[in-house]
Enzyme design. Structure first.
Site, PDB file in Angstrom:
ATOM      1  CG  ASP A 170      -1.904  -1.054   1.547  1.00  0.00           C
ATOM      2  OD1 ASP A 170      -2.616  -1.500   0.456  1.00  0.00           O
ATOM      3  OD2 ASP A 170      -1.761  -1.779   2.643  1.00  0.00           O
ATOM      4  NE  ARG A 193      -6.184  -4.114  -1.060  1.00  0.00           N
ATOM      5  CZ  ARG A 193      -7.530  -4.556  -1.368  1.00  0.00           C
ATOM      6  NH1 ARG A 193      -7.895  -5.017  -2.549  1.00  0.00           N
ATOM      7  NH2 ARG A 193      -8.158  -4.511  -0.405  1.00  0.00           N
ATOM      8  NE  ARG A 252     -12.735  -1.628  -3.056  1.00  0.00           N
ATOM      9  CZ  ARG A 252     -12.427  -2.673  -2.423  1.00  0.00           C
ATOM     10  NH1 ARG A 252     -11.141  -2.807  -1.977  1.00  0.00           N
ATOM     11  NH2 ARG A 252     -13.088  -3.748  -2.732  1.00  0.00           N
ATOM     12  CE  LYS A 255     -15.208  -1.111   1.005  1.00  0.00           C
ATOM     13  NZ  LYS A 255     -14.921  -2.447   0.765  1.00  0.00           N
TER      14      LYS A 255
END
Ligand SMILES: *[C@@H]1O[C@H](CO)[C@@H](O)[C@H](O)[C@H]1NC(C)=O
Ligand SMILES: *[C@@H]1O[C@H](CO)[C@@H](O)[C@H](O)[C@H]1NC(C)=O
Length: 476
Positions: A170, A193, A252, A255
């Site tokens: 991430d 990610r 997203r 999100k």
């Protein structure tokens, strides 16, 4: 006169690069980071890692690229049949977490960069400051450890974290229970990610003036737009999203929340552009005030699911008046975008408290402002835009300097036009995506071929090229 302004700016940029520019606000209010600690400037990856990890109050200056890539590993995982990493520009999925679906084919050996899956740990009381747009962390993300608080990350670029591999890392991860977090003027690109994720116990944070650049040739949906943009799914998230630039992302973005979890979001003045997918997704328990944002060429400003959440509110009107002392700002959605739907349970807005952003602007001014100010290289170039209530050109031109009184702020207020002028090339033609016109603009009004100057609004014209061939060449 012009020379003096530029010299003043240069001086301001040099001195202010040593400390945080501006003050944390919104849900990240109170963040002071390393405060007045004597700055340290790491010169090696190991030094950076060490400075970030403990809880010592520290100001960490990043004036170079820290490249963690170069060591490969391999592991088992899977590929998607309908959007293959091997043949269609998809992403591989490392490990077996995402391999259950009928669309998944197992892959015995996926090669990835060893640095990505483990992020750099960040402890409490840190200012992590990119200097002059040069602070880049490549190959590894940042992970604010569980319970850490008071972290400012400003002007830092995070990039190239196994972009072709889901679960390869991430960009920024908040491990939960994190308060007083301010992420400002950062840039995220080419991540496997999530660009940003908050989970477990939730966080209280402000993300402002960041660029989320989803251009990629390895995307989860095979459309050259990064899917995994941002999610806040912990217990009780509180996030302010202000003046961020989301582009070429497809999902997203962001999100918001998780079914059954109470979370609060204020998403204001963000600019969403060229998105082959959705911007907002929201879940039951998300109380989201979505106002004054601008959408241009965004397939789905919000998901069907978000449309069904009554506390996902994107209307104008006076539900904001009692708490912010101003009307809620209308969003703007251009004709090439899908629909932005809205719930109507605005009672929660009173619970947002006095968390308004310092300079809310009308949606019509968001594209120009955000593109001129988001990201590390624009740090310090921030102009004070006209307040939302002000609509005339004359008022706007004078109100920016008047609004602030400190020397730094006054210098900053003059810098946006100068920075924009700089982005015009010396040959007299403005580069692709540079400003090429607008009230008060005095730079080049011709664009470098093959771009053309297109008027967006009275304030801003921009060099763009809308031919699909050219867009493909740019990786769209
Ligand atoms: C961070 O700094 C504050 C103020 O100096 C201090 O009270 C707090 O204990 C520090 N946090 C940690 C985890 O050391
Ligand atoms: C866009 O770029 C192509 C070349 O890639 C060029 O032929 C075309 O004229 C350009 N379109 C505009 C609107 O500038």
């Amino acid at each position: 006169m012009r020379f003096e302004i530029i010299a003043l700016l240069a001086a301001a940029a040099t001195s202010s690069a040593q400390s945080v520019i501006g003050t944390a606000y919104g849900y990240g209010a109170g963040a002071t980071g390393g405060g007045d600690a004597t700055p340290v400037t790491p010169t090696t990856n190991a030094e950076l890692e060490k400075y970030l990890a403990d809880d010592t109050k520290r100001v960490i200056l990043l004036n170079r690229e820290f490249d963690f890539t170069g060591t490969t590993m391999s592991g088992a995982g899977c590929d998607k049949t309908t959007c293959s990493a091997q043949s269609n520009g998809g992403q591989y999925y490392l490990g077996d977490l995402s391999c259950g679906g009928s669309d998944m084919t197992s892959v015995s050996s996926i090669t990835y960069d060893a640095a990505g899956p483990t992020a750099l740990k960040v402890g409490s009381n840190k200012s992590i400051l990119g200097v002059g747009g040069k602070g880049v962390i490549k190959g590894k993300g940042l992970s604010i450890v569980k319970g850490a608080s008071n972290v400012i990350i400003q002007g830092v670029e995070l990039t190239t974290i196994n972009p072709g591999i889901v679960w390869g890392g991430d960009g920024l991860d908040m491990q939960g229970g994190n308060t007083k977090i301010w992420v400002d003027h950062c840039k995220f690109s080419l991540v496997g990610r999530m660009f940003v994720v908050s989970h477990y116990d939730g966080a209280e944070a402000t993300l402002s003036n960041n660029e989320f650049d989803g251009v990629t040739d390895t995307s989860a949906t095979c459309n050259d737009n990064h899917y995994w943009t941002m999610m806040m799914i912990g217990k009780t998230e509180k996030f302010t999203l202000d003046k961020n630039y989301f582009h070429h992302v497809s999902g997203r973005a962001p999100k918001l929340g998780q079914d059954g979890v109470d979370s609060y979001f204020h998403a204001i003045n963000n600019y969403f552009e060229e998105m082959k997918g959705h911007a907002f997704d929201a879940y039951t328990g998300a109380r989201a005030l979505v106002e004054g944002n601008a959408f241009v060429a965004v397939d789905q400003p919000n998901t069907q699911h978000a449309a069904g959440i009554s506390t996902f509110v994107s209307n104008g009107g006076n539900a904001c008046s009692s708490v912010f002392g101003r009307a809620c700002l209308e969003n703007s959605v251009d004709s090439s975008s899908g629909k932005l739907s809205s719930g109507s349970s605005s009672g929660f807005i009173a619970q947002l408290g006095n968390l308004d952003v310092p300079n809310p602007i009308e949606a019509s001014k968001v594209a120009a402002y955000v593109k001129a100010n988001a990201g590390p290289s624009k740090l310090g170039a921030s102009s004070s835009p006209a307040p939302a209530a002000t609509t005339t050109a004359a008022a706007s031109a004078t109100s920016a300097p008047a609004a602030k009184t400190t020397t730094a702020a006054a210098a900053a207020a003059t810098s946006a036009p100068a920075a924009l002028t700089e982005s015009a090339s010396s040959a007299g033609a403005a580069k692709l995506y540079a400003q090429c016109g607008g009230l008060g603009f005095n730079g080049a009004t011709e664009c470098e071929a093959p771009a053309t100057c297109v008027k967006m609004n009275d304030w801003y014209s921009q060099c763009i090229n809308s031919s699909s061939k050219f867009r493909r060449a740019l990786g769209r």
